[in-house]
Design a protein around this motif. Structure first.
Motif, PDB file in Angstrom:
ATOM      1  N   HIS B  18     -28.992  -0.269 -12.467  1.00  0.00           N
ATOM      2  CA  HIS B  18     -28.182  -0.053 -13.656  1.00  0.00           C
ATOM      3  C   HIS B  18     -28.298   1.405 -14.066  1.00  0.00           C
ATOM      4  O   HIS B  18     -29.186   2.119 -13.580  1.00  0.00           O
ATOM      5  CB  HIS B  18     -28.624  -0.972 -14.793  1.00  0.00           C
ATOM      6  CG  HIS B  18     -30.076  -0.887 -15.106  1.00  0.00           C
ATOM      7  ND1 HIS B  18     -30.566  -0.156 -16.152  1.00  0.00           N
ATOM      8  CD2 HIS B  18     -31.144  -1.422 -14.477  1.00  0.00           C
ATOM      9  CE1 HIS B  18     -31.877  -0.259 -16.160  1.00  0.00           C
ATOM     10  NE2 HIS B  18     -32.261  -1.014 -15.152  1.00  0.00           N
ATOM     11  N   TYR B  42     -22.612   8.583 -16.437  1.00  0.00           N
ATOM     12  CA  TYR B  42     -21.559   7.580 -16.520  1.00  0.00           C
ATOM     13  C   TYR B  42     -20.222   8.131 -16.073  1.00  0.00           C
ATOM     14  O   TYR B  42     -19.409   7.431 -15.474  1.00  0.00           O
ATOM     15  CB  TYR B  42     -21.521   6.967 -17.925  1.00  0.00           C
ATOM     16  CG  TYR B  42     -22.755   6.140 -18.173  1.00  0.00           C
ATOM     17  CD1 TYR B  42     -22.920   4.919 -17.528  1.00  0.00           C
ATOM     18  CD2 TYR B  42     -23.793   6.599 -18.967  1.00  0.00           C
ATOM     19  CE1 TYR B  42     -24.080   4.169 -17.697  1.00  0.00           C
ATOM     20  CE2 TYR B  42     -24.951   5.862 -19.151  1.00  0.00           C
ATOM     21  CZ  TYR B  42     -25.090   4.647 -18.516  1.00  0.00           C
ATOM     22  OH  TYR B  42     -26.237   3.917 -18.682  1.00  0.00           O
ATOM     23  N   GLN B  49     -16.904   5.181  -8.518  1.00  0.00           N
ATOM     24  CA  GLN B  49     -16.319   3.857  -8.395  1.00  0.00           C
ATOM     25  C   GLN B  49     -14.834   3.984  -8.057  1.00  0.00           C
ATOM     26  O   GLN B  49     -14.322   3.258  -7.210  1.00  0.00           O
ATOM     27  CB  GLN B  49     -16.498   3.116  -9.715  1.00  0.00           C
ATOM     28  CG  GLN B  49     -16.329   1.623  -9.585  1.00  0.00           C
ATOM     29  CD  GLN B  49     -17.002   0.884 -10.728  1.00  0.00           C
ATOM     30  OE1 GLN B  49     -17.300   1.478 -11.761  1.00  0.00           O
ATOM     31  NE2 GLN B  49     -17.238  -0.407 -10.548  1.00  0.00           N
ATOM     32  N   ASP B  56     -19.341  -2.238  -8.839  1.00  0.00           N
ATOM     33  CA  ASP B  56     -20.105  -3.072  -9.762  1.00  0.00           C
ATOM     34  C   ASP B  56     -20.820  -4.129  -8.945  1.00  0.00           C
ATOM     35  O   ASP B  56     -20.234  -4.722  -8.037  1.00  0.00           O
ATOM     36  CB  ASP B  56     -19.154  -3.768 -10.747  1.00  0.00           C
ATOM     37  CG  ASP B  56     -18.852  -2.881 -11.942  1.00  0.00           C
ATOM     38  OD1 ASP B  56     -19.616  -1.931 -12.170  1.00  0.00           O
ATOM     39  OD2 ASP B  56     -17.854  -3.154 -12.629  1.00  0.00           O
ATOM     40  N   ARG B  58     -23.423  -6.555 -10.535  1.00  0.00           N
ATOM     41  CA  ARG B  58     -23.558  -7.729 -11.397  1.00  0.00           C
ATOM     42  C   ARG B  58     -23.959  -7.246 -12.778  1.00  0.00           C
ATOM     43  O   ARG B  58     -24.268  -6.074 -12.956  1.00  0.00           O
ATOM     44  CB  ARG B  58     -24.622  -8.662 -10.846  1.00  0.00           C
ATOM     45  CG  ARG B  58     -26.020  -8.079 -10.901  1.00  0.00           C
ATOM     46  CD  ARG B  58     -27.031  -8.960 -10.189  1.00  0.00           C
ATOM     47  NE  ARG B  58     -28.394  -8.482 -10.375  1.00  0.00           N
ATOM     48  CZ  ARG B  58     -28.946  -7.459  -9.717  1.00  0.00           C
ATOM     49  NH1 ARG B  58     -28.229  -6.756  -8.850  1.00  0.00           N
ATOM     50  NH2 ARG B  58     -30.194  -7.106  -9.955  1.00  0.00           N
ATOM     51  N   GLU B  59     -23.943  -8.168 -13.721  1.00  0.00           N
ATOM     52  CA  GLU B  59     -24.415  -7.814 -15.054  1.00  0.00           C
ATOM     53  C   GLU B  59     -25.536  -8.753 -15.445  1.00  0.00           C
ATOM     54  O   GLU B  59     -25.522  -9.931 -15.105  1.00  0.00           O
ATOM     55  CB  GLU B  59     -23.275  -7.916 -16.066  1.00  0.00           C
ATOM     56  CG  GLU B  59     -22.204  -6.880 -15.832  1.00  0.00           C
ATOM     57  CD  GLU B  59     -21.260  -6.751 -17.021  1.00  0.00           C
ATOM     58  OE1 GLU B  59     -21.329  -7.597 -17.925  1.00  0.00           O
ATOM     59  OE2 GLU B  59     -20.456  -5.798 -17.020  1.00  0.00           O
ATOM     60  N   GLU B  60     -26.488  -8.196 -16.114  1.00  0.00           N
ATOM     61  CA  GLU B  60     -27.583  -9.006 -16.606  1.00  0.00           C
ATOM     62  C   GLU B  60     -27.675  -8.751 -18.086  1.00  0.00           C
ATOM     63  O   GLU B  60     -27.320  -7.690 -18.562  1.00  0.00           O
ATOM     64  CB  GLU B  60     -28.912  -8.552 -15.981  1.00  0.00           C
ATOM     65  CG  GLU B  60     -29.268  -9.236 -14.695  1.00  0.00           C
ATOM     66  CD  GLU B  60     -30.557  -8.675 -14.120  1.00  0.00           C
ATOM     67  OE1 GLU B  60     -31.291  -7.984 -14.866  1.00  0.00           O
ATOM     68  OE2 GLU B  60     -30.803  -8.897 -12.923  1.00  0.00           O
ATOM     69  N   VAL B  66     -26.455  -5.619 -22.419  1.00  0.00           N
ATOM     70  CA  VAL B  66     -25.912  -5.832 -21.085  1.00  0.00           C
ATOM     71  C   VAL B  66     -26.394  -4.721 -20.172  1.00  0.00           C
ATOM     72  O   VAL B  66     -26.390  -3.556 -20.543  1.00  0.00           O
ATOM     73  CB  VAL B  66     -24.370  -5.801 -21.102  1.00  0.00           C
ATOM     74  CG1 VAL B  66     -23.839  -5.945 -19.687  1.00  0.00           C
ATOM     75  CG2 VAL B  66     -23.830  -6.901 -21.983  1.00  0.00           C
ATOM     76  N   ARG B  67     -26.819  -5.110 -19.016  1.00  0.00           N
ATOM     77  CA  ARG B  67     -27.159  -4.138 -17.987  1.00  0.00           C
ATOM     78  C   ARG B  67     -26.149  -4.301 -16.881  1.00  0.00           C
ATOM     79  O   ARG B  67     -26.025  -5.366 -16.282  1.00  0.00           O
ATOM     80  CB  ARG B  67     -28.522  -4.430 -17.399  1.00  0.00           C
ATOM     81  CG  ARG B  67     -29.663  -3.825 -18.119  1.00  0.00           C
ATOM     82  CD  ARG B  67     -30.888  -4.086 -17.283  1.00  0.00           C
ATOM     83  NE  ARG B  67     -32.051  -3.474 -17.891  1.00  0.00           N
ATOM     84  CZ  ARG B  67     -33.280  -3.673 -17.440  1.00  0.00           C
ATOM     85  NH1 ARG B  67     -33.471  -4.466 -16.408  1.00  0.00           N
ATOM     86  NH2 ARG B  67     -34.295  -3.090 -18.007  1.00  0.00           N
ATOM     87  N   ARG B  68     -25.434  -3.270 -16.606  1.00  0.00           N
ATOM     88  CA  ARG B  68     -24.466  -3.330 -15.523  1.00  0.00           C
ATOM     89  C   ARG B  68     -25.092  -2.696 -14.285  1.00  0.00           C
ATOM     90  O   ARG B  68     -25.484  -1.534 -14.308  1.00  0.00           O
ATOM     91  CB  ARG B  68     -23.192  -2.593 -15.919  1.00  0.00           C
ATOM     92  CG  ARG B  68     -22.062  -2.752 -14.902  1.00  0.00           C
ATOM     93  CD  ARG B  68     -20.763  -2.218 -15.460  1.00  0.00           C
ATOM     94  NE  ARG B  68     -20.535  -2.782 -16.802  1.00  0.00           N
ATOM     95  CZ  ARG B  68     -20.176  -2.071 -17.858  1.00  0.00           C
ATOM     96  NH1 ARG B  68     -19.975  -0.791 -17.746  1.00  0.00           N
ATOM     97  NH2 ARG B  68     -20.028  -2.651 -19.022  1.00  0.00           N
ATOM     98  N   TYR B  69     -25.149  -3.446 -13.215  1.00  0.00           N
ATOM     99  CA  TYR B  69     -25.728  -2.932 -11.974  1.00  0.00           C
ATOM    100  C   TYR B  69     -24.646  -2.402 -11.062  1.00  0.00           C
ATOM    101  O   TYR B  69     -23.579  -2.996 -10.931  1.00  0.00           O
ATOM    102  CB  TYR B  69     -26.510  -4.036 -11.254  1.00  0.00           C
ATOM    103  CG  TYR B  69     -27.872  -4.269 -11.850  1.00  0.00           C
ATOM    104  CD1 TYR B  69     -27.998  -4.974 -13.043  1.00  0.00           C
ATOM    105  CD2 TYR B  69     -29.017  -3.795 -11.238  1.00  0.00           C
ATOM    106  CE1 TYR B  69     -29.241  -5.190 -13.602  1.00  0.00           C
ATOM    107  CE2 TYR B  69     -30.267  -4.013 -11.786  1.00  0.00           C
ATOM    108  CZ  TYR B  69     -30.378  -4.709 -12.980  1.00  0.00           C
ATOM    109  OH  TYR B  69     -31.615  -4.905 -13.538  1.00  0.00           O
ATOM    110  N   TYR B  70     -24.947  -1.284 -10.441  1.00  0.00           N
ATOM    111  CA  TYR B  70     -24.030  -0.696  -9.471  1.00  0.00           C
ATOM    112  C   TYR B  70     -24.697  -0.719  -8.109  1.00  0.00           C
ATOM    113  O   TYR B  70     -25.914  -0.654  -8.001  1.00  0.00           O
ATOM    114  CB  TYR B  70     -23.732   0.754  -9.833  1.00  0.00           C
ATOM    115  CG  TYR B  70     -23.122   0.927 -11.202  1.00  0.00           C
ATOM    116  CD1 TYR B  70     -21.746   0.920 -11.365  1.00  0.00           C
ATOM    117  CD2 TYR B  70     -23.937   1.091 -12.319  1.00  0.00           C
ATOM    118  CE1 TYR B  70     -21.187   1.077 -12.622  1.00  0.00           C
ATOM    119  CE2 TYR B  70     -23.385   1.241 -13.586  1.00  0.00           C
ATOM    120  CZ  TYR B  70     -22.014   1.232 -13.728  1.00  0.00           C
ATOM    121  OH  TYR B  70     -21.466   1.386 -14.967  1.00  0.00           O
TER     122      TYR B  70
END
Lengths: 126, 126
Positions: B18, B42, B49, B56, B58-60, B66-70
DNA sequence: GTCGATATACAGATGGTCGATATATAAAGA
DNA sequence: TCTTTATATATCGACCATCTGTATATCGAC
């Protein structure tokens, strides 16, 4: 420091050269992958000179045209050395990780969705 | 590709992360020499992207945030591999020249004013 | 007269830096 | 308890440095 700048300093590390010579040398160094525009070069030379990394070496008149030679200063040499070291370290980390990624396969494509405990291989503090 | 971008891809080469994790990882990779600002990161993530080099993952939700994983895409991996190779070659040339410069001494400080016949050591065409 | 070597100038795009803002939770303190 | 402050995380916008693209000028050679 961006790539063109790095390559210009590298070109001058071999000895004093004039602008056009730097362009052809950089093309050689990079195996044709980096071809400097005149605008890029002369702007960079001015900048580098202002920073003291390069200096005017001498002028020659060849076929009526002035050739201005630039050379790397000691400060420029030191700077290039530092930059090179920095890049070398970065490429090392990248290489290690890319290799692990290939070896690891799925785990590195998100299919393992795990905690990445020891993301490691960073080379830590130098 | 500039340094921050390279390091971001390198960070993701170890596995999905993230944004904030990338920042801390890059700081680690570079031994503290590169500290990304949030703005830099960012913006770069968006750009990468859009170029398809990352995606992307997943998101946790951790502690309500929210943590957006790349993650690196295959294309991104290939790109990083290519960039790494390129940098490795450049550092090789620079290293060779810097060493010669030290060894050569005066000849490389303009005192030899010569023709630089075989400026060489460029690695030629690959 | 046009081509190659060489240098200069400038407009525009890209990417990075800096700083401010927002949200949610936890920790500290009144 | 209520408020403030800190931490982790993400977004935005203004500005700046560097590179790209392109046009222009000079001089000698072909």
């Amino acid at each position: 420091m961006q790539e063109p700048t790095f390559l210009i300093l590298t070109a001058l590390a071999a000895g004093p050269q004039h602008g056009y010579g730097v362009i052809t040398d950089v093309r050689e160094i990079s195996a044709g992958r980096v071809v400097l525009r005149a605008g890029t070069l002369y702007a960079a030379l001015d900048r580098l000179q202002a920073e003291g990394l390069i200096a005017d070496d001498r002028e020659e008149v060849v076929d009526g045209r002035v050739r201005r030679y630039y050379r790397l200063t000691d400060s420029g040499g030191a700077r290039l050395t530092a930059e090179t070291e920095r890049l070398r370290r970065h490429t090392e980390v990248a290489t290690t990780r890319l290799r692990a990624r290939l070896a690891g396969g799925a785990a590195f494509h998100g299919l393992a969705g795990g905690a990445l405990s020891g993301r490691g291989l960073a080379g830590g503090a130098a």
